[in-house]
Design an enzyme around this catalytic site. Structure first.
Site, PDB file in Angstrom:
ATOM      1  N   LYS A 240      25.264  13.986  50.142  1.00 12.88           N
ATOM      2  CA  LYS A 240      26.492  13.978  49.351  1.00 12.88           C
ATOM      3  C   LYS A 240      26.336  14.848  48.106  1.00 12.88           C
ATOM      4  CE  LYS A 240      27.944   9.209  50.453  1.00 12.88           C
ATOM      5  NZ  LYS A 240      29.257   9.502  51.051  1.00 12.88           N
TER       6      LYS A 240
ATOM      7  N   ARG B 210      29.130   3.156  60.259  1.00 14.38           N
ATOM      8  CA  ARG B 210      29.566   2.794  61.612  1.00 14.38           C
ATOM      9  C   ARG B 210      28.373   2.605  62.538  1.00 14.38           C
ATOM     10  NH1 ARG B 210      33.147   8.121  61.823  1.00 14.38           N
ATOM     11  NH2 ARG B 210      33.079   7.637  59.601  1.00 14.38           N
TER      12      ARG B 210
HETATM   13  N1  BES Z   1      29.967   5.061  52.162  1.00 17.56           N
HETATM   14  C1  BES Z   1      30.750   6.177  52.563  1.00 17.56           C
HETATM   15  C2  BES Z   1      32.246   5.957  52.358  1.00 17.56           C
HETATM   16  C3  BES Z   1      32.711   5.778  50.942  1.00 17.56           C
HETATM   17  C4  BES Z   1      33.246   6.847  50.257  1.00 17.56           C
HETATM   18  C5  BES Z   1      32.675   4.548  50.320  1.00 17.56           C
HETATM   19  C6  BES Z   1      33.699   6.674  48.966  1.00 17.56           C
HETATM   20  C7  BES Z   1      33.122   4.388  49.043  1.00 17.56           C
HETATM   21  C8  BES Z   1      33.649   5.447  48.351  1.00 17.56           C
HETATM   22  C9  BES Z   1      30.513   6.471  54.042  1.00 17.56           C
HETATM   23  O1  BES Z   1      29.258   6.168  54.506  1.00 17.56           O
HETATM   24  C10 BES Z   1      30.732   7.914  54.236  1.00 17.56           C
HETATM   25  O2  BES Z   1      29.984   8.668  53.692  1.00 17.56           O
HETATM   26  N2  BES Z   1      31.743   8.280  54.996  1.00 17.56           N
HETATM   27  C11 BES Z   1      32.034   9.649  55.245  1.00 17.56           C
HETATM   28  C12 BES Z   1      32.310   9.817  56.708  1.00 17.56           C
HETATM   29  C13 BES Z   1      32.409  11.243  57.140  1.00 17.56           C
HETATM   30  C14 BES Z   1      31.057  11.918  57.047  1.00 17.56           C
HETATM   31  C15 BES Z   1      32.924  11.282  58.552  1.00 17.56           C
HETATM   32  C16 BES Z   1      33.269  10.026  54.418  1.00 17.56           C
HETATM   33  O3  BES Z   1      34.185   9.219  54.298  1.00 17.56           O
HETATM   34  O4  BES Z   1      33.262  11.134  53.867  1.00 17.56           O
HETATM   35 MN    MN Z   2      27.882   7.740  54.163  1.00 18.64          MN
END
Ligand code: BES
Ligand code: MN
Ligand code: ZN
Length: 510
Positions: free
Chosen positions: A286, A366
């Site tokens: 990230k 997931r």
């Molecule tokens: N934990 C994150 C989602 C999240 C984002 C929670 C902001 C709280 C605040 C999750 O694991 C994630 O990174 N999801 C990705 C999925 C994508 C790579 C398909 C996302 O939402 O960007």
């Molecule tokens: Mn994630």
């Protein structure tokens, strides 16, 4: 944090000696436009209160807007030192949930002013049931009492010591008393969840989360087991393990069981929570901006622990299993890579596990939930609910106001909608469907872990659907609402404890 004591009083309000007496008011104004005059009305028939508040109400200074406050020092004719009036907004739009928030507002008014003790008059209104309003008030008071500054070296504990609900003499005493007891348990369990979510990643590793869960289970009389790497391999939890393999911190598979005495048949409700104690994204790392927030990526798991605590104390007549899949998502030489193919836990030892092509290691929630859902079904769950900070896409769809909900079963979902009525929490159902499921088909294996930019929360839900299969299931995506970004009059900025109350109510509906 010291624990807020709750009490009930049926004494006349005028005679109650307290630091702070709180009464609620509504805005009865019906006219709109330039002729409109504020018409606040206080929700008590107590003549002494009405008289003490009379001049402020007619002054036009106070409109009784939602969570608006006005304080009267040394109110005439009352034993209370201060009288606080909290608005509920428009009379026609008053709900029990607004009472919950108003109680939180009163508590958060008191805290920074050094007031440690308050009395809230249960609102007297045709549109509010006493017991429901009593329970909601106490819940709201607990919610308002929570502050997240636990690691400040000069922290002053401003917690409320005692919260008294003053009910009218004509209220059903037993009903109000049990509603207050229930509200205390629920509010306290929501705060239990919030205190876990608030912990930073270095203070709450998967192992420590497991220990905290086991301690809680011991205190309230739940059965608990906490497993790690070896057990994940024995159970063939290839998806869960793949997420944790990049971290020096071992994963924790937390299993809690609630079995009411004498209940040997009927449904077994399975609660499955995402417990990523920190989500860096892994190799698909990230950006640095806001990454610190990813300590709250275990909020779904913490919600399940809070709900289980409440279940243990409120003792519904249904068996419940909770599974929290706790891991840290890290990049390292041992981390999984984009393109890797992982084999999820099989539903039975003689069946193959579904294969997952990892497109993005940041879609890790997931993957841990896949094995958590399968394990819950293997342990006999007949109905499933999961909660997860799963996707950023859910906030794009619904803002940071409403949670996303999904279900493969209308009967299970309708119970969830009823639970929302009681909890006051906001969720909005989004669709599932084969056309969405198409988007996560893999060329090399069964499914891939991302479905592209559009409909991201839905394709994530479809991924989980592969593991819930036909078991009635509700999925809650709480990524947008597990953290309160700006403080409100009734809740501090920080962990919200969202979903604890709704999950509990859903379980109680069985
Ligand atoms: N934990 C994150 C989602 C999240 C984002 C929670 C902001 C709280 C605040 C999750 O694991 C994630 O990174 N999801 C990705 C999925 C994508 C790579 C398909 C996302 O939402 O960007
Ligand atoms: Mn994630
Ligand atoms: Zn995550």
């Amino acid at each position: 944090m010291s624990l807020m004591r709750t009490e009930v009083s049926f004494a006349p309000l005028a005679g109650i000696a307290t630091e702070l007496l709180v009464v609620l008011a509504v805005d009865t104004q019906t006219e709109k436009g330039t002729n409109a005059k504020p018409a606040p009305a206080i929700l008590t028939s107590d003549a002494a209160i009405r008289s003490a508040a009379g001049s402020i109400l007619s002054s036009g200074e106070f409109k009784a807007g939602a969570n608006e406050t006005v304080l009267i020092h040394g109110p005439a004719g009352l034993a209370a030192k201060r009288l606080l009036i909290v608005g509920l907004g428009r009379q026609t739009k008053v709900t029990t949930h607004k009472v919950r928030n108003a109680a939180g507002t009163a508590v958060r008014y008191a805290k920074p002013r050094g007031i440690r003790q308050l009395v809230l008059a249960l609102p007297d209104s045709d549109s509010l049931a006493y017991a429901a309003a009593a329970r909601a008030s106490v819940e709201g008071a607990f919610v308002g009492d929570f502050d997240p500054d636990t690691y400040r070296s000069d922290r002053k504990d401003q917690s409320i010591q005692s919260f008294t609900l003053a009910a009218p003499a004509n209220a059903d005493r037993a009903a109000v008393e049990s509603a207050v007891a229930e509200g205390s348990i629920i509010g306290e369990c929501q705060n239990f969840t919030r205190s876990l979510v608030n912990e930073p990643g270095n203070k709450l590793t998967p192992t420590i989360l497991g220990r905290r869960a086991a301690e809680m289970a011991q205190q309230v009389g739940l059965q608990s087991e906490v497993h790690s790497t070896d057990r994940l391999h024995e159970l063939k939890m290839g998806a869960f393990w793949a997420v944790s393999q990049g971290s020096a911190e071992p994963p924790a598979l937390i299993v809690l069981r609630y079995t009411p005495e004498g209940v040997t048949d009927g449904p077994i409700v399975g609660l499955v929570g995402k417990g990523i104690t920190f989500d860096t994204g892994g190799i698909s790392i990230k950006p640095a901006d806001n990454m610190e927030k990813m300590k709250y990526d275990m909020a779904g798991g913490a919600a399940m622990l809070g709900a289980m605590r409440a279940i243990a104390l409120l003792k519904p007549r249904v068996r419940v299993i909770a599974i929290v899949c706790a891991a840290e998502n890290m990049p390292s030489g041992t981390a999984q890579k984009p393109g890797d193919v992982q084999t999820a836990m099989p539903i039975a030892p003689d069946k193959p596990g579904k294969t997952i092509e990892v497109i993005n290691t940041d879609a890790e929630g997931r993957m841990v939930l896949a094995d958590g859902l399968t394990y819950a079904r293997q342990l006999g769950a007949t109905h499933l609910i999961d909660a997860a900070t799963l996707t950023g896409a859910i906030s794009v769809a619904l803002g940071k106001i409403t949670g996303g909900s999904f279900s493969n079963d209308d009967a299970a979902y309708s119970k969830f909608e009823q639970a929302l009525e009681i909890s006051g929490e906001k969720f909005w159902r989004l669709p599932l469907g084969e056309e969405y499921a198409e988007l996560i088909k893999s060329d090399i294996g069964d499914i891939k872990n991302t479905g592209g930019r559009f409909g991201g929360a839905i394709t994530a839900a479809e991924f989980l659907h592969h593991f819930a299969e036909d078991t009635p299931w509700v999925h809650l995506d709480i990524a947008g609402i597990a953290w309160v970004e700006d403080s409100r009059p009734f809740i501090a900025k920080g962990p919200s404890g969202i979903a604890v109350r709704s999950i509990l109510e859903w379980v109680r509906s069985f």
